[in-house]
Design a protein around this motif. Structure first.
Motif, PDB file in Angstrom:
ATOM      1  N   ALA A   1       0.830  -1.204   0.000  1.00  0.00           N
ATOM      2  CA  ALA A   1       0.000   0.000   0.000  1.00  0.00           C
ATOM      3  C   ALA A   1       0.869   1.260   0.000  1.00  0.00           C
ATOM      4  O   ALA A   1       0.537   2.268  -0.641  1.00  0.00           O
ATOM      5  N   LEU A   2       1.991   1.219   0.712  1.00  0.00           N
ATOM      6  CA  LEU A   2       2.912   2.360   0.751  1.00  0.00           C
ATOM      7  C   LEU A   2       3.495   2.644  -0.630  1.00  0.00           C
ATOM      8  O   LEU A   2       3.553   3.792  -1.080  1.00  0.00           O
ATOM      9  N   TYR A   3       3.890   1.591  -1.328  1.00  0.00           N
ATOM     10  CA  TYR A   3       4.442   1.776  -2.673  1.00  0.00           C
ATOM     11  C   TYR A   3       3.401   2.364  -3.612  1.00  0.00           C
ATOM     12  O   TYR A   3       3.685   3.290  -4.396  1.00  0.00           O
ATOM     13  N   ILE A   4       2.173   1.833  -3.553  1.00  0.00           N
ATOM     14  CA  ILE A   4       1.097   2.354  -4.408  1.00  0.00           C
ATOM     15  C   ILE A   4       0.786   3.799  -4.069  1.00  0.00           C
ATOM     16  O   ILE A   4       0.599   4.648  -4.962  1.00  0.00           O
ATOM     17  N   SER A   5       0.748   4.101  -2.759  1.00  0.00           N
ATOM     18  CA  SER A   5       0.437   5.464  -2.325  1.00  0.00           C
ATOM     19  C   SER A   5       1.511   6.458  -2.766  1.00  0.00           C
ATOM     20  O   SER A   5       1.214   7.558  -3.272  1.00  0.00           O
ATOM     21  N   LEU A   6       2.776   6.090  -2.609  1.00  0.00           N
ATOM     22  CA  LEU A   6       3.875   6.974  -3.023  1.00  0.00           C
ATOM     23  C   LEU A   6       3.841   7.236  -4.520  1.00  0.00           C
ATOM     24  O   LEU A   6       4.040   8.372  -4.990  1.00  0.00           O
ATOM     25  N   PHE A   7       3.556   6.153  -5.266  1.00  0.00           N
ATOM     26  CA  PHE A   7       3.454   6.339  -6.716  1.00  0.00           C
ATOM     27  C   PHE A   7       2.290   7.251  -7.075  1.00  0.00           C
ATOM     28  O   PHE A   7       2.417   8.167  -7.907  1.00  0.00           O
ATOM     29  N   SER A   8       1.131   7.009  -6.435  1.00  0.00           N
ATOM     30  CA  SER A   8      -0.061   7.818  -6.742  1.00  0.00           C
ATOM     31  C   SER A   8       0.152   9.282  -6.359  1.00  0.00           C
ATOM     32  O   SER A   8      -0.221  10.196  -7.112  1.00  0.00           O
ATOM     33  N   ILE A   9       0.748   9.521  -5.164  1.00  0.00           N
ATOM     34  CA  ILE A   9       0.994  10.905  -4.716  1.00  0.00           C
ATOM     35  C   ILE A   9       1.994  11.592  -5.660  1.00  0.00           C
ATOM     36  O   ILE A   9       1.809  12.753  -6.062  1.00  0.00           O
ATOM     37  N   GLY A  10       3.043  10.872  -6.002  1.00  0.00           N
ATOM     38  CA  GLY A  10       4.029  11.443  -6.926  1.00  0.00           C
ATOM     39  C   GLY A  10       3.419  11.788  -8.263  1.00  0.00           C
ATOM     40  O   GLY A  10       3.681  12.869  -8.831  1.00  0.00           O
ATOM     41  N   PHE A  11       2.597  10.869  -8.756  1.00  0.00           N
ATOM     42  CA  PHE A  11       1.931  11.131 -10.040  1.00  0.00           C
ATOM     43  C   PHE A  11       0.997  12.336  -9.929  1.00  0.00           C
ATOM     44  O   PHE A  11       0.937  13.196 -10.828  1.00  0.00           O
ATOM     45  N   LEU A  12       0.251  12.424  -8.797  1.00  0.00           N
ATOM     46  CA  LEU A  12      -0.674  13.555  -8.599  1.00  0.00           C
ATOM     47  C   LEU A  12       0.083  14.872  -8.486  1.00  0.00           C
ATOM     48  O   LEU A  12      -0.308  15.889  -9.076  1.00  0.00           O
ATOM     49  N   VAL A  13       1.210  14.885  -7.739  1.00  0.00           N
ATOM     50  CA  VAL A  13       1.995  16.113  -7.564  1.00  0.00           C
ATOM     51  C   VAL A  13       2.551  16.591  -8.910  1.00  0.00           C
ATOM     52  O   VAL A  13       2.484  17.784  -9.255  1.00  0.00           O
ATOM     53  N   LEU A  14       3.061  15.700  -9.701  1.00  0.00           N
ATOM     54  CA  LEU A  14       3.603  16.064 -11.001  1.00  0.00           C
ATOM     55  C   LEU A  14       2.520  16.599 -11.930  1.00  0.00           C
ATOM     56  O   LEU A  14       2.708  17.596 -12.665  1.00  0.00           O
ATOM     57  N   THR A  15       1.364  15.940 -11.883  1.00  0.00           N
ATOM     58  CA  THR A  15       0.248  16.358 -12.756  1.00  0.00           C
ATOM     59  C   THR A  15      -0.236  17.761 -12.386  1.00  0.00           C
ATOM     60  O   THR A  15      -0.407  18.640 -13.249  1.00  0.00           O
ATOM     61  N   THR A  16      -0.477  17.992 -11.082  1.00  0.00           N
ATOM     62  CA  THR A  16      -0.967  19.317 -10.643  1.00  0.00           C
ATOM     63  C   THR A  16       0.103  20.395 -10.790  1.00  0.00           C
ATOM     64  O   THR A  16      -0.203  21.570 -10.992  1.00  0.00           O
ATOM     65  N   TYR A  17       1.406  19.980 -10.729  1.00  0.00           N
ATOM     66  CA  TYR A  17       2.489  20.961 -10.871  1.00  0.00           C
ATOM     67  C   TYR A  17       2.530  21.538 -12.291  1.00  0.00           C
ATOM     68  O   TYR A  17       2.746  22.726 -12.504  1.00  0.00           O
ATOM     69  N   PHE A  18       2.291  20.673 -13.248  1.00  0.00           N
ATOM     70  CA  PHE A  18       2.366  21.117 -14.625  1.00  0.00           C
ATOM     71  C   PHE A  18       1.056  21.703 -15.135  1.00  0.00           C
ATOM     72  O   PHE A  18       1.065  22.539 -16.048  1.00  0.00           O
ATOM     73  N   PHE A  19      -0.049  21.300 -14.587  1.00  0.00           N
ATOM     74  CA  PHE A  19      -1.330  21.747 -15.146  1.00  0.00           C
ATOM     75  C   PHE A  19      -2.147  22.621 -14.182  1.00  0.00           C
ATOM     76  O   PHE A  19      -2.968  23.407 -14.604  1.00  0.00           O
TER      77      PHE A  19
END
Length: 347
Positions: free
Chosen positions: A16-34
């Motif tokens: 769950a930690l690995y999935i959460s870190l990936f999801s948070i990282g993906f969300l941060v990158l997405t919101t950072y650019f858009f």
């Protein structure tokens, strides 16, 4: 005190930690650019993803393992329903491995025990058939000879009938001993306790076996003169059979002109020990552990020529153990043997 978690929990936490870190990282990158980053939203999103992932993974892993472990339990329970099926099904691998190892060890011991019993059964049946075959063929031979024409010769007829009678007597002796050993081994001993003089009992046995001992010039004697009676509490008839069997054995394996000596000693406050000692051929060390087995003979050819059922010592052992007493044997090859057993002394 350290808290021990199930291994599936540890697996779910990490996954769950690995999935959460990936999801948070993906969300941060997405919101950072858009979009503009909202850290509160990111935290709530990350926690939600983590909890959701944890419970889904934990549930799926539990169900995955449970289905496979249940199949193992079902398969194993067909072999042994008393051990595994009586316990709740576990999905912990360490516990499961321990239970399966224990089950495998128990089954291995059970199989080895069954093999020993099967070998013992085959040996027993072979011994029984051999013991019965000899006197049966003897009787058949003499009767057949008489029927073939020897009946008209009165001297020969009497001689052959007497020999046939001895063969029948041996058959009866063997069958009686087989019946007794069966009852003893099934616990149907039915001891009738009474108070009697063990010295007088040994004297009676000496009188009964005196003629047999005289044939080999063997002296039956006590180690000393017992002026006073020694009273014991036991089954008199069964103990007489014990003493008879042991003295007969000492005569059978004793040397010409030898001695069979009986001694009665105080062992502890309420126990005596009866020793039957001979100066016969003795018993080799490797044979001693098997002496009390049914039909076991140290010298098979010599013992059969002397007669007997081959069950004497087995019967002795069962009778003594039925009295909750002990029997011992000491022997030195070429020097002699001593059989001894304990009895409860009358208070």
């Amino acid at each position: 005190m350290a808290i021990n978690f199930k291994k599936t929990y540890k697996f779910a936490v990490k996954s769950a930690l690995y999935i959460s870190l990936f999801s948070i990282g993906f969300l941060v990158l997405t919101t950072y650019f858009f979009y503009e980053i909202n850290w509160l939203f990111v935290a709530v999103f990350g926690l939600s993803i983590y909890l959701f992932s944890f419970f889904v993974i934990q549930y799926r892993v539990e169900r995955f393992i449970y289905r496979r472990v249940k199949k193992i339990y079902d398969d194993v329970s067909l072999l042994d329903s008393s051990t595994l099926r009586s316990q709740p099904i576990t999905t912990d691998m360490a516990t499961l491995t321990k239970e399966v190892k224990k089950f495998a060890t128990d089954k291995k011991l059970e199989i080895e025990t069954l093999k020993v019993r099967e070998e013992y059964r085959r040996e027993f049946l072979g011994n029984v058939s051999h013991e019965l075959k000899t006197p049966l063929f003897t009787v058949q031979g003499y009767i057949s000879t008489l029927l073939d024409g020897a009946m008209s010769d009165k001297t020969l007829r009497k001689k052959y009938l007497e020999r046939a009678e001895k063969g029948v007597e041996r058959l009866i002796y063997i069958v009686k001993d087989l019946d007794m050993i069966t009852k003893l081994e099934t616990g149907d001993l039915n001891l009738e306790y009474s108070i009697f003089d063990i010295v007088e009992l040994v004297k009676n046995v000496f009188d009964l076996l005196e003629m047999r001992a005289n044939k080999k010039n063997i002296t039956l004697t006590f180690d000393t003169k017992y002026a006073e009676p020694i009273y014991v509490h036991a089954d008199q008839e069964k103990i007489q059979q014990v003493v008879t069997n042991l003295v007969m054995n000492s005569i059978k394996y004793g040397k010409e002109g030898g001695t069979t000596e009986v001694s009665i000693e105080n062992l502890v406050k309420n126990k005596i020990i009866v020793r039957i000692t001979d100066n016969g051929e003795g018993i080799q060390k490797q044979h001693i552990p098997r002496l009390f087995e049914r039909f076991f003979r140290v010298d098979k050819s010599g013992a059969r020529s002397e007669g007997g059922s081959g069950l004497g010592l087995a019967i002795v052992k069962h009778i003594i153990e039925g009295h909750k007493e002990k029997i011992y044997v000491e022997s030195q090859y070429g020097v002699g043997s001593e059989f001894s057993f304990t009895l409860e002394k009358q208070k």
